[in-house]
Scaffold this motif. Structure first.
Motif, PDB file in Angstrom:
ATOM      1  N   PRO A   1       0.787  -1.234   0.000  1.00 18.98           N
ATOM      2  CA  PRO A   1       0.000   0.000   0.000  1.00 18.98           C
ATOM      3  C   PRO A   1       0.818   1.283   0.000  1.00 18.98           C
ATOM      4  CG  PRO A   1      -0.920  -1.582   1.525  1.00 18.98           C
ATOM      5  CD  PRO A   1       0.399  -2.133   1.083  1.00 18.98           C
ATOM      6  N   GLU A   2       1.925   1.312   0.693  1.00 24.86           N
ATOM      7  CA  GLU A   2       2.634   2.589   0.860  1.00 24.86           C
ATOM      8  C   GLU A   2       3.474   2.966  -0.355  1.00 24.86           C
ATOM      9  OE1 GLU A   2       3.338   0.123   3.627  1.00 24.86           O
ATOM     10  OE2 GLU A   2       3.418   1.365   5.432  1.00 24.86           O
ATOM     11  N   MET A   3       3.354   2.227  -1.457  1.00 24.99           N
ATOM     12  CA  MET A   3       4.281   2.455  -2.574  1.00 24.99           C
ATOM     13  C   MET A   3       3.566   2.822  -3.872  1.00 24.99           C
ATOM     14  SD  MET A   3       7.272   2.047  -1.317  1.00 24.99           S
ATOM     15  CE  MET A   3       7.587   1.766   0.426  1.00 24.99           C
ATOM     16  N   ILE A   4       4.332   3.442  -4.740  1.00 25.46           N
ATOM     17  CA  ILE A   4       3.788   3.877  -6.033  1.00 25.46           C
ATOM     18  C   ILE A   4       4.900   3.816  -7.091  1.00 25.46           C
ATOM     19  CG2 ILE A   4       4.273   6.341  -5.510  1.00 25.46           C
ATOM     20  CD1 ILE A   4       1.541   6.920  -6.953  1.00 25.46           C
ATOM     21  N   ASN A   5       4.574   3.269  -8.244  1.00 25.29           N
ATOM     22  CA  ASN A   5       5.526   3.344  -9.367  1.00 25.29           C
ATOM     23  C   ASN A   5       5.252   4.630 -10.129  1.00 25.29           C
ATOM     24  OD1 ASN A   5       5.056  -0.082  -9.687  1.00 25.29           O
ATOM     25  ND2 ASN A   5       7.115   0.780  -9.565  1.00 25.29           N
ATOM     26  N   PRO A   6       6.296   5.334 -10.562  1.00 24.27           N
ATOM     27  CA  PRO A   6       6.055   6.490 -11.431  1.00 24.27           C
ATOM     28  C   PRO A   6       5.222   6.076 -12.655  1.00 24.27           C
ATOM     29  CG  PRO A   6       8.322   6.485 -10.678  1.00 24.27           C
ATOM     30  CD  PRO A   6       7.706   5.202 -10.184  1.00 24.27           C
ATOM     31  N   ASP A   7       5.444   4.849 -13.119  1.00 27.12           N
ATOM     32  CA  ASP A   7       4.634   4.344 -14.227  1.00 27.12           C
ATOM     33  C   ASP A   7       3.363   3.682 -13.665  1.00 27.12           C
ATOM     34  OD1 ASP A   7       3.543   3.320 -16.479  1.00 27.12           O
ATOM     35  OD2 ASP A   7       5.221   1.975 -16.983  1.00 27.12           O
ATOM     36  N   SER A   8       2.436   4.540 -13.240  1.00 24.23           N
ATOM     37  CA  SER A   8       1.143   4.026 -12.743  1.00 24.23           C
ATOM     38  C   SER A   8       0.101   5.110 -12.992  1.00 24.23           C
ATOM     39  CB  SER A   8       1.222   3.723 -11.249  1.00 24.23           C
ATOM     40  OG  SER A   8       1.390   4.919 -10.509  1.00 24.23           O
ATOM     41  N   ASP A   9      -1.148   4.703 -13.101  1.00 28.82           N
ATOM     42  CA  ASP A   9      -2.206   5.692 -13.334  1.00 28.82           C
ATOM     43  C   ASP A   9      -2.308   6.663 -12.172  1.00 28.82           C
ATOM     44  OD1 ASP A   9      -2.649   4.383 -15.656  1.00 28.82           O
ATOM     45  OD2 ASP A   9      -4.386   3.233 -14.922  1.00 28.82           O
TER      46      ASP A   9
ATOM     47  N   LEU B   1      12.722   4.699   2.781  1.00 28.99           N
ATOM     48  CA  LEU B   1      12.136   6.008   2.479  1.00 28.99           C
ATOM     49  C   LEU B   1      13.222   6.951   1.962  1.00 28.99           C
ATOM     50  CD1 LEU B   1       9.742   6.623   5.499  1.00 28.99           C
ATOM     51  CD2 LEU B   1       9.340   5.383   3.380  1.00 28.99           C
ATOM     52  N   PRO B   2      12.818   8.000   1.227  1.00 33.07           N
ATOM     53  CA  PRO B   2      13.850   8.956   0.783  1.00 33.07           C
ATOM     54  C   PRO B   2      14.480   9.698   1.954  1.00 33.07           C
ATOM     55  CG  PRO B   2      11.633   9.684   0.137  1.00 33.07           C
ATOM     56  CD  PRO B   2      11.491   8.311   0.697  1.00 33.07           C
ATOM     57  N   MET B   3      13.746   9.801   3.056  1.00 38.63           N
ATOM     58  CA  MET B   3      14.313  10.397   4.271  1.00 38.63           C
ATOM     59  C   MET B   3      13.471   9.906   5.459  1.00 38.63           C
ATOM     60  SD  MET B   3      11.765  12.430   3.132  1.00 38.63           S
ATOM     61  CE  MET B   3      12.245  13.745   2.034  1.00 38.63           C
ATOM     62  N   PRO B   4      14.071   9.829   6.649  1.00 38.19           N
ATOM     63  CA  PRO B   4      13.273   9.360   7.785  1.00 38.19           C
ATOM     64  C   PRO B   4      12.215  10.398   8.158  1.00 38.19           C
ATOM     65  CG  PRO B   4      15.501   9.950   8.497  1.00 38.19           C
ATOM     66  CD  PRO B   4      15.451  10.147   7.015  1.00 38.19           C
ATOM     67  N   ASP B   5      11.040   9.928   8.523  1.00 39.78           N
ATOM     68  CA  ASP B   5       9.951  10.840   8.829  1.00 39.78           C
ATOM     69  C   ASP B   5       8.938  10.097   9.706  1.00 39.78           C
ATOM     70  OD1 ASP B   5       7.812  12.515   8.889  1.00 39.78           O
ATOM     71  OD2 ASP B   5       7.638  12.776   6.710  1.00 39.78           O
ATOM     72  N   ALA B   6       8.829  10.554  10.958  1.00 40.42           N
ATOM     73  CA  ALA B   6       7.943   9.842  11.889  1.00 40.42           C
ATOM     74  C   ALA B   6       6.487   9.909  11.439  1.00 40.42           C
ATOM     75  CB  ALA B   6       8.097  10.434  13.288  1.00 40.42           C
ATOM     76  N   ALA B   7       6.125  10.998  10.745  1.00 41.18           N
ATOM     77  CA  ALA B   7       4.729  11.141  10.314  1.00 41.18           C
ATOM     78  C   ALA B   7       4.362  10.039   9.320  1.00 41.18           C
ATOM     79  CB  ALA B   7       4.522  12.517   9.686  1.00 41.18           C
ATOM     80  N   GLN B   8       5.333   9.571   8.561  1.00 44.46           N
ATOM     81  CA  GLN B   8       5.102   8.493   7.607  1.00 44.46           C
ATOM     82  C   GLN B   8       4.715   7.208   8.354  1.00 44.46           C
ATOM     83  OE1 GLN B   8       5.102   8.619   4.380  1.00 44.46           O
ATOM     84  NE2 GLN B   8       5.406   6.532   3.653  1.00 44.46           N
ATOM     85  N   THR B   9       5.466   6.904   9.381  1.00 42.07           N
ATOM     86  CA  THR B   9       5.173   5.682  10.143  1.00 42.07           C
ATOM     87  C   THR B   9       3.823   5.809  10.831  1.00 42.07           C
ATOM     88  OG1 THR B   9       7.535   5.523  10.511  1.00 42.07           O
ATOM     89  CG2 THR B   9       6.154   4.081  11.837  1.00 42.07           C
ATOM     90  N   ARG B  10       3.562   6.988  11.404  1.00 44.81           N
ATOM     91  CA  ARG B  10       2.252   7.170  12.043  1.00 44.81           C
ATOM     92  C   ARG B  10       1.128   7.019  11.015  1.00 44.81           C
ATOM     93  NH1 ARG B  10       5.099  11.012  15.469  1.00 44.81           N
ATOM     94  NH2 ARG B  10       4.760  12.666  13.946  1.00 44.81           N
TER      95      ARG B  10
ATOM     96  N   LYS C   1       8.545   4.710  -5.708  1.00 45.25           N
ATOM     97  CA  LYS C   1       8.653   5.729  -4.669  1.00 45.25           C
ATOM     98  C   LYS C   1       7.702   5.327  -3.540  1.00 45.25           C
ATOM     99  CE  LYS C   1       8.967   9.588  -7.979  1.00 45.25           C
ATOM    100  NZ  LYS C   1       8.248  10.802  -8.419  1.00 45.25           N
ATOM    101  N   ALA C   2       7.880   5.993  -2.394  1.00 46.07           N
ATOM    102  CA  ALA C   2       6.910   5.783  -1.317  1.00 46.07           C
ATOM    103  C   ALA C   2       5.825   6.833  -1.456  1.00 46.07           C
ATOM    104  CB  ALA C   2       7.600   5.905   0.028  1.00 46.07           C
ATOM    105  N   LEU C   3       4.622   6.482  -1.053  1.00 46.75           N
ATOM    106  CA  LEU C   3       3.560   7.481  -0.968  1.00 46.75           C
ATOM    107  C   LEU C   3       3.717   8.248   0.335  1.00 46.75           C
ATOM    108  CD1 LEU C   3       0.552   5.336  -2.168  1.00 46.75           C
ATOM    109  CD2 LEU C   3       1.301   7.491  -3.216  1.00 46.75           C
ATOM    110  N   ASN C   4       3.222   9.474   0.341  1.00 43.66           N
ATOM    111  CA  ASN C   4       3.304  10.271   1.560  1.00 43.66           C
ATOM    112  C   ASN C   4       2.135   9.905   2.471  1.00 43.66           C
ATOM    113  OD1 ASN C   4       3.379  12.141   3.554  1.00 43.66           O
ATOM    114  ND2 ASN C   4       3.716  13.897   2.197  1.00 43.66           N
ATOM    115  N   MET C   5       2.413   9.037   3.419  1.00 41.26           N
ATOM    116  CA  MET C   5       1.345   8.499   4.267  1.00 41.26           C
ATOM    117  C   MET C   5       0.842   9.504   5.293  1.00 41.26           C
ATOM    118  SD  MET C   5       0.820   5.547   3.068  1.00 41.26           S
ATOM    119  CE  MET C   5      -0.204   4.795   4.329  1.00 41.26           C
TER     120      MET C   5
END
Ligand code: DGJ
Length: 694
Positions: free
Chosen positions: A379-387, A446-455, A409-413
C-alpha cells in the motif's frame, strides 16, 4: 528528600529513586529484591565515589540525563524552540502516579514550558517492562532527540549483542566489547530495516543461552531507531533507545517515544527470549480468531512471480491443497498492468487481462479445495509508471529526482487523502471478495526518515483492522525489513526473509527466536534449487526447517518428485498434529558443543512435551556427534525420547544407537547434564526429537 519507587515481578525488580525532585535514576535492576529492602538506603549506597579529576558530585544517570546537570555523556533529550534556540532543560518532579505494576513520573520545566513524563509498566506474566517517554510543550518546539526512559547497563558484562542483516540475511548477531565511549546505532532508512533490527542483548559475564544473567531491550517502532550504549568516563553505562534523530520534521506540542520493552533474566539469553516471545504473542499480537489453528500457507510468489494465468494458478492450488496447504496467498501481479516490478504499484484494481472474470473464479476454486484466500498489497508504494502517479504526482514522498528503489517511490502516508485513497481501494477489494488475509509489503527504504510516515502507515492499518477485524495481516518488507513490536501490534505474521534457503533460514530463525515466537514467524518450503542462493537442498531438510515455525510452501509444486511430495506431505502432517502446542511453546536456543549444529528446543506451555530441532549446518570438525544438552526440564521427571525422523539415518551412520530403532526413557537430569547423543548425519540435515513427560 529522597523518593523511591519499585516495580516487581517474580524474578526481577526495578527501583527508581531521586532526590531534590530531580529526574529519577534507575538505581537497581536485577533479581527480585526482598520485599522489605529499604529503598532509601539503596539510593544512598548506589552512588559511586568521587576522586581527583572528577566533579565534586557525580551527575545523575537519570531516566533522561540532562546536560544542565553536567552529565558527561549523551543527553536523553534534545529539543529546540521554534526559532532554533536550544532549550536547556532542567526538570522538577510534579507528581508520581503509582498503581499496581505501573509507574508514571511527571516532571515540569517551567522556564522552558515543558512537561516530561516517564512511564513504566511491568507485566508479571511475561516479565517484560514497557517504558515510554512523553514530552509536552506550551509552544510548538522542534524535537531533535528523545530517548525512552534511560536505564543503566550492567557492569559485570563484557559485551553486548545487537543485530545487523541484509536482504536474504536477516538477524545477524553483532558482538561488541564494552569500552569507554559509545556504540551508536542509528537507522535513517525510515523503516525498521533488514540492517537494523531494534534490539539489544547484554549478557553478563559467563552467560549463555541457557544460564547466567542477561538484560534485553527492544524498541517497538517501525520508522527507524537510534540506540546508544555508552560507557561514561566514570565507568557507568547507559542504554538509550528512541526514534532516529530529527524524524519529527515539524514543530509540535506533543511527542512520545515508542514503547521500549526491557527484561532481565537470570537463566540466560533464553530467559529474555521467552519473555519477548510470550509478550509479543500473548500481549501484543491480536489474532482475529485466537482459537483457530495457524493454517499451512501456500504462497505463489516463487511459483509464478508476475506471470498470473488462471488455469496454471488453479492447478497449482490443487497441488498445494493435496500437499496439505490450508491458505492460498496470491502474491504480487494481480492488479493494474503489473507484468514486472517496473509499473502499476498503487493501481489497486484487478487486472482484467489476467482475470477477465475477476478474482472470484480463482477464489472459488481455492475455497472448493478447502483453503482460504489471501492477497498481496504494497500500500505505501507507487511506481512512477502508474495511473495514480500520473494523476497525483504530489502524493509521492520525496523529490522528483530521488533515487528509486525497485523502480518505486513511497507514498506520503502523512497525507489524509493518500490514506483515504488506500483505504477505499483496499476495502473495496476486501469487500468484493472472500479474502481473509493480506500480505502487506514495503519494498524500499524512504527517501528520508519521517515519523509522520510511520504514524500514517499505522493509522491506515488501524482503520482497516477496525473495518475488517477478521482479516489477518502479514508484515513483509522484502522479507524481514519491517519486523518490530510496533508493526506486530497491527499484524499477525512476519515474513522473516525472502530467503527460502533452509540453511540460511536455520540460523536466521535461531537468532530471531531471541524475540519472535513460532506463531508469528512465517517459514516456507522453497523450490528445490533455491531462487535466492542457488543452493540445492534435500526436501527433508527444507521441510523440517519450515516446520520449526509457522509453516508454508512457496514453490511450484509441479516440480516435486513423488518422493519429495511424500516427504513434504508427511512433515506437513506432523506439523498439523503438533501445531496447537508448538505455536504456544517457548523456543529455547540450545548450547551446542558442536558449532556445526544449530539446535533449539520447543517446550510446551505445560512442560509436558517438547521437540528438539537439531540442524546440522555444516560438516563437523570432530568425527562423532557430541551430546546435545537440553534445558528447562524437570530433573526428576522421565521423558520418552523419540527420534521422529530416524528413517532418514544415512548409511554412513553405522552404529547401533537405540534411538535409531526405538524410543528411550531418560531423566531430565540426564538430558540436561549429559545430553542426547544423536546419530551421525550429513551436513544440511536435521534431526527432530520428541520428548514426552511420562
Ligand atoms: C518482496 C517480498 O518479500 C516477496 O515475498 C514478494 O512478495 C515480492 N516482494 C513481490 O513483489
Amino acid at each position: 528528600m529522597i523518593q523511591c519507587w519499585r516495580l516487581d515481578d517474580r524474578r526481577q525488580t526495578l527501583v527508581l529513586g531521586s532526590h531534590r525532585e530531580h529526574l529519577a535514576e534507575v538505581i537497581y535492576w536485577g533479581p527480585r529484591l526482598p520485599d522489605d529492602e529499604d529503598l532509601n538506603t539503596l539510593f544512598t549506597v548506589h552512588a559511586i565515589d568521587v576522586t581527583g579529576g572528577m566533579l565534586d558530585l557525580n551527575p545523575e544517570l537519570s531516566v533522561s540525563p540532562e546536560a544542565t546537570r553536567t552529565f558527561p555523556g549523551q543527553p536523553g533529550l534534545i529539543v529546540r524552540a521554534r526559532d532554533g534556540t536550544q532549550l536547556l532543560t532542567k526538570f522538577c518532579l510534579v507528581r508520581a502516579d503509582e498503581e499496581r505494576g505501573k509507574l508514571s513520573l511527571v516532571y515540569n520545566d517551567e522556564n522552558n514550558g515543558l512537561t516530561y513524563t516517564a512511564r513504566f509498566a511491568i507485566n508479571t506474566r511475561t516479565h517484560v517492562i514497557e517504558a515510554q517517554a512523553l514530552l509536552e510543550a506550551d509552544q510548538p518546539v522542534h524535537l531533535h532527540w528523545m530517548s525512552a526512559p534511560v536505564v543503566p547497563a550492567p557492569q559485570l558484562s563484557d559485551e553486548m549483542i545487537d543485530f545487523a542483516g541484509r536482504w536474504c540475511g536477516e538477524f545477524q548477531l553483532n558482538r561488541t566489547a564494552w569500552s569507554p565511549g559509545m556504540r551508536f546505532r542509528e537507522n535513517r532508512t525510515g523503516r525498521t530495516g533488514h540492517e537494523h533490527f531494534p534490539g539489544l542483548m547484554i549478557p553478563c559475564r559467563g552467560a549463555t543461552n541457557t544460564q547466567g544473567q542477561a538484560y534485553a531491550f527492544h524498541y517497538g517502532w517501525s520508522g527507524g531507531h537510534k540506540m546508544i550504549a555508552e560507557e561514561l568516563p566514570d565507568g557507568r553505562r547507559q542504554i538509550q533507545f528512541g526514534h532516529a534523530e530529527r524524524m519529527e520534521v515539524a514543530p509540535q506540542t506533543q511527542f512520545q517515544t515508542a514503547p521500549l520493552y526491557i527484561t532481565f533474566s537470570d537463566d540466560g539469553l533464553n530467559g529474555c527470549a521467552v519473555a519477548f516471545q510470550r509478550h509479543l504473542r500473548d500481549e501484543i499480537v491480536l489474532m482475529p480468531n485466537a482459537e483457530r489453528e495457524r493454517p499451512v500457507h501456500f504462497n505463489c510468489w516463487e511459483a509464478v512471480y508476475f506471470d498470473h494465468n488462471l488455469p496454471t494458478l488453479k492447478e497449482i492450488a490443487s497441488r498445494a491443497a493435496e500437499l496439505g496447504a490450508e491458505r492460498f496467498v496470491l502474491d504480487d501481479g494481480w492488479f493494474g498492468r503489473r507484468d514486472d516490478d517496473t509499473r502499476a504499484l498503487s493501481d489497486w484494481e484487478v487486472d482484467p487481462r489476467k482475470y477477465p472474470d475477476g478474482l472470484n473464479p480463482l477464489i472459488d476454486h481455492v475455497h472448493s479445495l478447502g483453503m482460504t484466500f489471501g492477497i498481496w498489497f504494497e500500500p505505501e508504494m507507487i511506481n512512477p509508471d502508474s495511473d495514480i502517479h500520473r494523476a497525483h504526482p504530489d502524493w509521492a514522498l520525496g523529490g522528483e529526482d530521488q533515487i528509486l528503489g525497485r523502480n518505486q517511490k513511497a507514498l506520503n502516508m502523512a497525507l489524509p487523502e493518500v490514506r483515504d485513497f488506500l483505504f477505499d481501494r483496499i476495502s473495496s477489494v476486501l469487500r468484493d471478495h472472500a479474502i481473509e488475509y493480506i500480505k502487506w509489503d514495503h519494498n524500499r527504504v524512504l527517501p528520508m526518515p519521517d515519523a509522520a510516515q510511520t504514524r500514517g502507515s499505522y493509522a491506515l492499518l488501524d482503520r482497516l483492522r477496525a473495518e475488517f477485524p477478521q482479516v489477518e495481516i502479514e508484515s513483509c518488507a522484502s522479507g524481514g525489513g519491517r519486523i518490530d513490536f510496533g508493526i506486530l501490534r497491527r499484524t499477525q505474521r512476519i515474513w522473516l526473509s525472502d530467503s527460502n534457503d533452509a540453511l540460511e533460514r536455520l540460523r536466521m530463525q535461531h537468532n530471531a527466536a531471541l524475540f519472535l515466537p513460532a506463531a508469528v514467524t512465517g517459514s516456507h518450503v522453497g523450490p528445490r534449487k533455491c531462487h535466492t542462493s542457488g543452493r540445492i537442498l534435500d526436501m527433508q531438510f527444507r521441510a523440517w526447517v519450515a516446520a520449526q515455525r509457522h509453516m508454508g510452501i512457496e514453490m511450484d509444486p509441479r516440480e516435486l518428485t513423488e518422493d519429495e511430495a511424500s516427504v513434504l506431505e508427511s512433515v506437513i502432517g506432523w506439523w498439523k498434529e503438533n501445531r496447537r502446542w508448538m505455536m504456544d511453546a517457548d523456543i529455547l536456543r540450545l548450547e551446542s558443543p558442536d558449532p556445526a549444529v544449530v539446535a533449539e528446543q520447543q517446550l510446551a506451555a505445560d512442560h509436558a512435551r517438547f521437540v528438539v530441532f537439531a540442524g546440522k549446518a555444516t560438516t563437523s570438525s570432530q568425527i562423532a556427534p557430541r551430546p546435545l544438552r537440553l534445558t528447562r526440564l524437570d530433573p526428576e521427571a522421565r521423558y520418552r525420547i523419540t527420534l521422529v525422523n530416524r528413517d532418514s539415518a544415512v548409511g554412513l551412520s553405522r552404529g547401533t544407537q537405540t534411538l535409531k530403532t526405538e524410543p528411550v526413557d531418560l531423566s531430565g537430569t540426564y538430558l540436561m547434564n549429559h545430553g542426547l547423543t544423536l546419530p551421525w548425519s550429513f551436513p544440511e540435515s536435521m534431526w527432530v526429537i520428541e520428548g514426552l513427560r511420562r
